[in-house]
Design a protein around this motif. Structure first.
Motif, mmCIF file in Angstrom:
data_model
loop_
_atom_site.group_PDB
_atom_site.id
_atom_site.type_symbol
_atom_site.label_atom_id
_atom_site.label_comp_id
_atom_site.label_asym_id
_atom_site.label_seq_id
_atom_site.Cartn_x
_atom_site.Cartn_y
_atom_site.Cartn_z
ATOM 1 N N GLY A 1 43.268 34.332 28.455
ATOM 2 C CA GLY A 1 42.827 34.800 29.761
ATOM 3 C C GLY A 1 42.104 33.698 30.505
ATOM 4 N N ASP A 2 41.263 32.983 29.796
ATOM 5 C CA ASP A 2 40.571 31.851 30.391
ATOM 6 C C ASP A 2 41.562 30.878 30.988
ATOM 7 N N PHE A 3 42.624 30.641 30.246
ATOM 8 C CA PHE A 3 43.541 29.636 30.773
ATOM 9 C C PHE A 3 44.364 30.137 31.931
ATOM 10 N N ASP A 4 44.742 31.409 31.897
ATOM 11 C CA ASP A 4 45.411 31.979 33.065
ATOM 12 C C ASP A 4 44.591 31.722 34.321
ATOM 13 N N PHE A 5 43.310 32.015 34.203
ATOM 14 C CA PHE A 5 42.399 31.871 35.341
ATOM 15 C C PHE A 5 42.378 30.430 35.853
ATOM 16 N N HIS A 6 42.166 29.510 34.947
ATOM 17 C CA HIS A 6 42.134 28.100 35.340
ATOM 18 C C HIS A 6 43.454 27.666 35.961
ATOM 19 N N TYR A 7 44.513 28.145 35.353
ATOM 20 C CA TYR A 7 45.850 27.769 35.821
ATOM 21 C C TYR A 7 46.057 28.184 37.276
ATOM 22 N N GLN A 8 45.628 29.394 37.596
ATOM 23 C CA GLN A 8 45.810 29.882 38.963
ATOM 24 C C GLN A 8 44.981 29.083 39.967
ATOM 25 N N ILE A 9 43.798 28.699 39.554
ATOM 26 C CA ILE A 9 42.954 27.909 40.453
ATOM 27 C C ILE A 9 43.564 26.531 40.690
ATOM 28 N N ILE A 10 44.079 25.952 39.607
ATOM 29 C CA ILE A 10 44.693 24.631 39.756
ATOM 30 C C ILE A 10 45.857 24.702 40.736
ATOM 31 N N LYS A 11 46.705 25.672 40.540
ATOM 32 C CA LYS A 11 47.819 25.838 41.465
ATOM 33 C C LYS A 11 47.332 26.116 42.882
ATOM 34 N N GLY A 12 46.217 26.821 42.974
ATOM 35 C CA GLY A 12 45.658 27.136 44.284
ATOM 36 C C GLY A 12 45.129 25.926 45.023
ATOM 37 N N SER A 13 44.951 24.833 44.320
ATOM 38 C CA SER A 13 44.455 23.621 44.986
ATOM 39 C C SER A 13 45.453 23.092 46.000
ATOM 40 N N GLY A 14 46.718 23.378 45.779
ATOM 41 C CA GLY A 14 47.742 22.893 46.698
ATOM 42 C C GLY A 14 48.060 21.424 46.517
ATOM 43 N N ASN A 15 47.465 20.804 45.509
ATOM 44 C CA ASN A 15 47.721 19.382 45.239
ATOM 45 C C ASN A 15 48.742 19.277 44.104
ATOM 46 N N GLN A 16 49.928 18.817 44.430
ATOM 47 C CA GLN A 16 51.015 18.799 43.463
ATOM 48 C C GLN A 16 50.750 17.813 42.335
ATOM 49 N N LEU A 17 50.230 16.646 42.679
ATOM 50 C CA LEU A 17 49.943 15.636 41.657
ATOM 51 C C LEU A 17 48.907 16.151 40.663
ATOM 52 N N ARG B 1 33.722 34.102 21.317
ATOM 53 C CA ARG B 1 33.886 35.476 21.786
ATOM 54 C C ARG B 1 32.811 35.852 22.798
ATOM 55 N N SER B 2 32.157 34.851 23.320
ATOM 56 C CA SER B 2 31.128 35.147 24.308
ATOM 57 C C SER B 2 31.788 35.588 25.613
ATOM 58 N N ASN B 3 31.117 36.460 26.318
ATOM 59 C CA ASN B 3 31.637 36.869 27.621
ATOM 60 C C ASN B 3 31.001 36.034 28.728
ATOM 61 N N ARG B 4 30.410 34.927 28.306
ATOM 62 C CA ARG B 4 29.819 34.024 29.277
ATOM 63 C C ARG B 4 30.887 33.486 30.230
ATOM 64 N N ALA B 5 32.052 33.190 29.668
ATOM 65 C CA ALA B 5 33.134 32.679 30.504
ATOM 66 C C ALA B 5 33.430 33.652 31.639
ATOM 67 N N LEU B 6 33.380 34.923 31.327
ATOM 68 C CA LEU B 6 33.676 35.934 32.332
ATOM 69 C C LEU B 6 32.678 35.862 33.492
ATOM 70 N N ILE B 7 31.414 35.710 33.131
ATOM 71 C CA ILE B 7 30.379 35.602 34.166
ATOM 72 C C ILE B 7 30.607 34.362 35.016
ATOM 73 N N GLU B 8 30.903 33.255 34.340
ATOM 74 C CA GLU B 8 31.095 32.002 35.087
ATOM 75 C C GLU B 8 32.327 32.081 35.977
ATOM 76 N N HIS B 9 33.335 32.763 35.512
ATOM 77 C CA HIS B 9 34.527 32.946 36.349
ATOM 78 C C HIS B 9 34.187 33.786 37.576
ATOM 79 N N GLU B 10 33.353 34.767 37.360
ATOM 80 C CA GLU B 10 32.922 35.620 38.484
ATOM 81 C C GLU B 10 32.220 34.772 39.552
ATOM 82 N N GLN B 11 31.315 33.919 39.112
ATOM 83 C CA GLN B 11 30.624 33.043 40.059
ATOM 84 C C GLN B 11 31.605 32.130 40.786
#
Lengths: 241, 241
Positions: free
Chosen positions: A143-159, A185-195
């Motif tokens: 799940g963490d990686f899905d999230f990061h992946y979407q943000i990276i793609k959202g950058s609009g920078n192909q390189l 198994r910490s849910n800290r990542a979830l909080i940081e993703h929220e921010q």
DNA sequence: TGAGTGCGCATTGTCAACAATATCTTGTTT
DNA sequence: AAACAAGATATTGTTGACAATGCGCACTCA
């Protein structure tokens, strides 16, 4: 943009390459990432060619592509070997991630379309719910990686996207496979993703970048602490067959 | 570390690869960067193999390596073509540089040895003197790159160094060749380098990172302004034969 | 005359044999 | 017994021929 991909399994690029070398690249890549071929192991061309039912030509090409992805090291006239991820390399990887993904978050805050932001938020909610239902979840990291992946793609920078998703991503996957026992198994990542998503919604590039960098830097610290003591005693090639 | 390299010409990596594919990679790479093979041009395998006096095998391998360096695009069953650097790609490249070199400067401020810092300063003095002697110099850009190169290596991060110096570096060189007419003759770079080395000497990672990022962001802005209007009208393949 | 279809050519992908290099083994020498 | 050297063997690098795919041209038919 592309089709609205979000599942990790869907990320697999190069799927449209029906060529033998392309297929062999995928197969060899997964074999290495999953540990079927152990870190440090030599890649014997005739043997692997036999194993994958192809000639040495396509196999060699596959090896070269994996060299470009940094999964394999190659020395002329000697051969190719699977990389060994010792602690130093992993920390280096996380410094690079911090720089690149930080910038990606900043660009995402500037360029991401409202629709994509909405999808990102719904993805986050999905993960949150899954996290509540299964307290000892192990879908966290995916799940963490899905999230990061979407943000990276959202950058609009192909390189930037290519560098992170086509190359470094597989190194990270390999590392995750080797250390899957220590799933945080910490849910800290979830909080940081929220921010983070809040900063993107507010169109605040500087805040988004800082949050992403801290997020990754924290992960790096956690890894250092978890692996710093043991190092190569518990990170052995691992007979994960 | 390595031998104390500082000249741009000396940067050439892969020099120890006496293999045919290695040599062919170097030759083909330079031909593309210098424009002997025009942007967008198709790479005809039999023709190029004949031209470089090798078989198609090593030539194909060379092409794949250049694909990894992002100098060449490849489509299965269709072929490989030299990349075309339109403005969008170049701006993307500078965003990536900003992220990676910024982090490199921060790491250099932390890890660079006093000896290497001293060498960096003497390099800067060399460039300053050259700049004073030849007011309309064109060694500026090369000098600029020497400086950046040393800082990147000073980061001590092998992954970062590989990404910047082995891959993106050649893209930048290609861009520089294509736009060599607009060599910025401002000595602003010299001032900014001076500030940067001061931050490194003070062991101030945050300041070093910020200065490096601003330095690159300014270069990006200058490029955007210089090429934003004309775009593809003056960036033609250029018959630089 | 224009659009569509099928054939032929050029180019890429794949293969198996050959050459060159490195590694391993074995024997010799001190 | 240890270290070095020379040959044997395995592996990588290279080559030219063959197969498969895509592209362009010409020809046909409406």
């Amino acid at each position: 943009m592309n089709k609205s991909s979000s599942s990790v399994a869907e990320i697999q690029n190069q799927t449209d390459d029906k060529t033998l070398s392309g297929q062999t690249t995928l197969a060899l890549r997964e074999a290495i990432i999953k540990g079927d071929i152990a870190p440090g192991e030599k890649l014997n061309e005739p043997k692997l060619a036999e194993q994958f039912q192809v000639s040495r030509g396509p196999l060699r090409e596959a090896i070269r592509r994996l060299v470009a992805m940094r999964l394999v090291k190659h020395v002329p006239h000697v051969g190719a070997t699977v990389v060994t991820l010792e602690l130093k390399s992993i920390l280096e990887l996380y410094d690079v991630r911090e720089a690149l993904e930080g910038k990606a978050a900043a660009l995402a805050a500037e360029n991401m379309s409202p629709q994509d932001i909405a999808k990102l938020r719904s993805l986050l909610e999905l993960h949150r719910q899954h996290s509540e239902d299964n307290p000892g979840q192990y879908m966290q990291t995916d799940g963490d990686f899905d999230f990061h992946y979407q943000i990276i793609k959202g950058s609009g920078n192909q390189l930037l996207t290519d560098q992170l998703c086509d190359e470094l991503y597989h190194l990270i996957r390999m590392f995750r496979f080797q250390t899957s026992r220590f799933k945080s198994r910490s849910n800290r990542a979830l909080i940081e993703h929220e921010q983070l998503i809040y900063a993107i919604e507010q169109r605040d590039p500087q805040l988004a970048e800082m949050l992403m960098r801290k997020h990754i830097a924290r992960a790096k610290t956690a890894i250092k602490q978890a692996l710093g003591n043991i190092e190569s005693s518990d990170i052995e090639p691992s007979s994960v067959k």
